[in-house]
Design an enzyme around this catalytic site. Structure first.
Site, PDB file in Angstrom:
ATOM      1  N   TYR A  53      91.487 149.789  69.435  1.00  0.00           N
ATOM      2  CA  TYR A  53      89.923 149.407  69.028  1.00  0.00           C
ATOM      3  C   TYR A  53      89.870 148.742  67.947  1.00  0.00           C
ATOM      4  O   TYR A  53      90.041 149.537  66.720  1.00  0.00           O
ATOM      5  CB  TYR A  53      89.263 150.490  69.372  1.00  0.00           C
ATOM      6  CG  TYR A  53      88.799 151.214  70.712  1.00  0.00           C
ATOM      7  CD1 TYR A  53      89.492 150.268  71.796  1.00  0.00           C
ATOM      8  CD2 TYR A  53      88.230 152.317  71.127  1.00  0.00           C
ATOM      9  CE1 TYR A  53      89.264 150.919  72.996  1.00  0.00           C
ATOM     10  CE2 TYR A  53      88.119 152.528  72.324  1.00  0.00           C
ATOM     11  CZ  TYR A  53      88.731 151.996  73.384  1.00  0.00           C
ATOM     12  OH  TYR A  53      88.534 152.800  74.588  1.00  0.00           O
ATOM     13  N   SER A 203      82.989 153.261  80.714  1.00  0.00           N
ATOM     14  CA  SER A 203      81.852 152.464  81.095  1.00  0.00           C
ATOM     15  C   SER A 203      81.093 152.706  82.454  1.00  0.00           C
ATOM     16  O   SER A 203      80.938 151.977  83.510  1.00  0.00           O
ATOM     17  CB  SER A 203      82.642 150.889  81.582  1.00  0.00           C
ATOM     18  OG  SER A 203      81.772 149.753  81.310  1.00  0.00           O
ATOM     19  N   PRO A 204      80.588 153.904  82.149  1.00  0.00           N
ATOM     20  CA  PRO A 204      79.638 154.715  83.554  1.00  0.00           C
ATOM     21  C   PRO A 204      78.467 153.815  83.545  1.00  0.00           C
ATOM     22  O   PRO A 204      77.729 153.969  84.588  1.00  0.00           O
ATOM     23  CB  PRO A 204      79.319 155.958  82.800  1.00  0.00           C
ATOM     24  CG  PRO A 204      79.468 155.909  81.146  1.00  0.00           C
ATOM     25  CD  PRO A 204      80.484 154.727  81.049  1.00  0.00           C
ATOM     26  N   LEU A 205      78.084 152.967  82.669  1.00  0.00           N
ATOM     27  CA  LEU A 205      76.972 152.018  82.833  1.00  0.00           C
ATOM     28  C   LEU A 205      77.209 150.737  83.202  1.00  0.00           C
ATOM     29  O   LEU A 205      76.384 149.624  83.101  1.00  0.00           O
ATOM     30  CB  LEU A 205      76.076 152.010  81.583  1.00  0.00           C
ATOM     31  CG  LEU A 205      75.437 153.372  81.212  1.00  0.00           C
ATOM     32  CD1 LEU A 205      74.697 153.317  79.802  1.00  0.00           C
ATOM     33  CD2 LEU A 205      74.605 153.741  82.068  1.00  0.00           C
ATOM     34  N   GLY A 206      78.112 150.698  83.901  1.00  0.00           N
ATOM     35  CA  GLY A 206      78.868 149.239  84.392  1.00  0.00           C
ATOM     36  C   GLY A 206      78.872 148.010  83.691  1.00  0.00           C
ATOM     37  O   GLY A 206      78.101 147.087  83.513  1.00  0.00           O
ATOM     38  N   ARG A 207      79.228 148.596  82.220  1.00  0.00           N
ATOM     39  CA  ARG A 207      79.549 147.630  80.931  1.00  0.00           C
ATOM     40  C   ARG A 207      78.173 147.077  80.544  1.00  0.00           C
ATOM     41  O   ARG A 207      77.861 146.064  79.894  1.00  0.00           O
ATOM     42  CB  ARG A 207      80.376 146.482  81.484  1.00  0.00           C
ATOM     43  CG  ARG A 207      81.891 146.777  81.789  1.00  0.00           C
ATOM     44  CD  ARG A 207      82.716 145.678  82.039  1.00  0.00           C
ATOM     45  NE  ARG A 207      84.108 146.090  82.990  1.00  0.00           N
ATOM     46  CZ  ARG A 207      84.846 145.399  83.307  1.00  0.00           C
ATOM     47  NH1 ARG A 207      85.135 144.232  82.616  1.00  0.00           N
ATOM     48  NH2 ARG A 207      86.158 145.854  83.971  1.00  0.00           N
ATOM     49  N   GLY A 208      77.170 148.130  80.631  1.00  0.00           N
ATOM     50  CA  GLY A 208      75.862 147.834  80.176  1.00  0.00           C
ATOM     51  C   GLY A 208      74.827 147.291  81.013  1.00  0.00           C
ATOM     52  O   GLY A 208      73.661 147.109  80.800  1.00  0.00           O
TER      53      GLY A 208
END
Length: 322
Positions: A53, A203-208
């Site tokens: 990162y 990414s639980p929010l689908g990459r936002g």
């Protein structure tokens, strides 16, 4: 915040983890400090970073904040290795030497003598036996307390779990998982459950996208408008994904909650998920995610979202299901 066992280990991790992919690049030291403080104040413990990162910048910023903003012993550090920087750019390398060199560099940047969880990323050119030897050595020398994998296939999870028996064991597998990406349910998640590894969902929010922010346009300050992250978001800006987002927004409206809270509540309610790693650019965004902690979705909403987003499962996965 609820804490859960990481697979069959004795380690307990917070149900939401703090992702730091944007730290030192899109998230400056002031925002990072505020995020870290808010996260720990909310009861969070698991902080996820990686040697790759921002070319180590994320680890370096995190290390500078530990001991200043929060006490090192109040958090669980998870970092990853397997991609090294060369004069020609990033190179995938999960060989024993590269992994151990990467871990030592991570410890220097993090200003600590050990990480709580160390994960290896895939390298098709290095035998899994060699990668496992580095994982085992890291635990034996005290550099890492627990070890695992990141973004590996189900058969690789099974093989590494076998090679790590009886000690130190495979503690965790980190993989993308959300209402927009349920591929892990075919083989990875069943392997984790059968072999005692906890799943860390990135990414639980689908990459936002599951926040609903991209329903009508692409905000100028969003990841999709960023030169280095637009390609990361683009795969979920599709008509199929839009239908899923609409369903989440509808459910959220009926519950008088935010769409991201519904998406997180659905994911953290899945069997086998130890923690959902939330990566926020700002402290305001993180606080919105932390607000999902008290939400438990009604069964009918869970069932509807399951049906709308169910991944296609056939031969041979289906034949192995109980």
């Amino acid at each position: 915040m609820e804490h859960r066992r990481l697979g069959s280990t004795g380690l307990r991790v917070s149900r939401l983890g703090l992702g730091t992919m944007t730290w030192s690049r899109d998230t400056d030291d002031h925002e990072a400090a505020e995020q870290l403080r808010d996260f720990v104040d909310a009861g969070g413990t698991l902080i996820d970073t990686s040697a790759s990162y921002a070319d180590g910048g994320s680890e370096q910023l995190l290390g500078a904040l530990l001991g200043d903003v929060v006490d090192r012993d109040d958090v669980l550090l998870c970092t990853k290795a397997g991609v090294r920087r060369t004069s020609a750019g990033a190179a995938v390398d999960a060989s024993r030497g590269a992994l151990l060199d990467s871990l030592d560099a991570s410890l220097r940047r993090l200003r600590t003598d050990r990480v709580d969880l160390w994960l290896a990323t895939p390298d098709p050119r290095t035998p899994l036996e060699e990668t496992v030897s580095a994982l085992r050595y890291a635990v034996a020398t005290g550099r890492a307390r627990y070890v695992g994998l990141s973004n590996h296939a189900g058969w690789q999870v099974a093989r590494v779990a076998t090679l790590l028996e009886p000690e130190p064991g495979l503690a965790a597998v980190e993989a993308e998982y959300s209402l927009l990406q349920r591929g892990v349910e075919r083989e990875v998640l069943p392997a984790c459950e059968a072999l005692g590894a906890g799943l860390l969902a990135w990414s639980p929010l689908g990459r936002g996208v599951l926040t609903g922010k991209y329903r009508r346009t692409i905000p100028s300050d969003s990841r999709a408008a960023s030169a280095h992250l637009a390609g990361f978001v683009q795969p979920y800006l599709t008509a199929d994904a839009s239908g899923v987002v609409d369903a989440v927004v509808t459910a959220a409206s009926g519950l008088e909650r935010a769409p991201l809270e519904v998406a997180l509540a659905w994911l953290t309610g899945r069997a086998g998920v130890a923690s959902a790693i939330v990566g926020a650019r700002t402290a305001v965004q993180l606080r919105a995610a932390l607000a999902a902690e008290d939400l438990e979705l009604p069964p009918e909403i869970v069932s509807a979202l399951d049906e709308i987003t169910a991944p296609a499962v056939g031969y041979p996965e289906q034949s192995g299901r109980r």
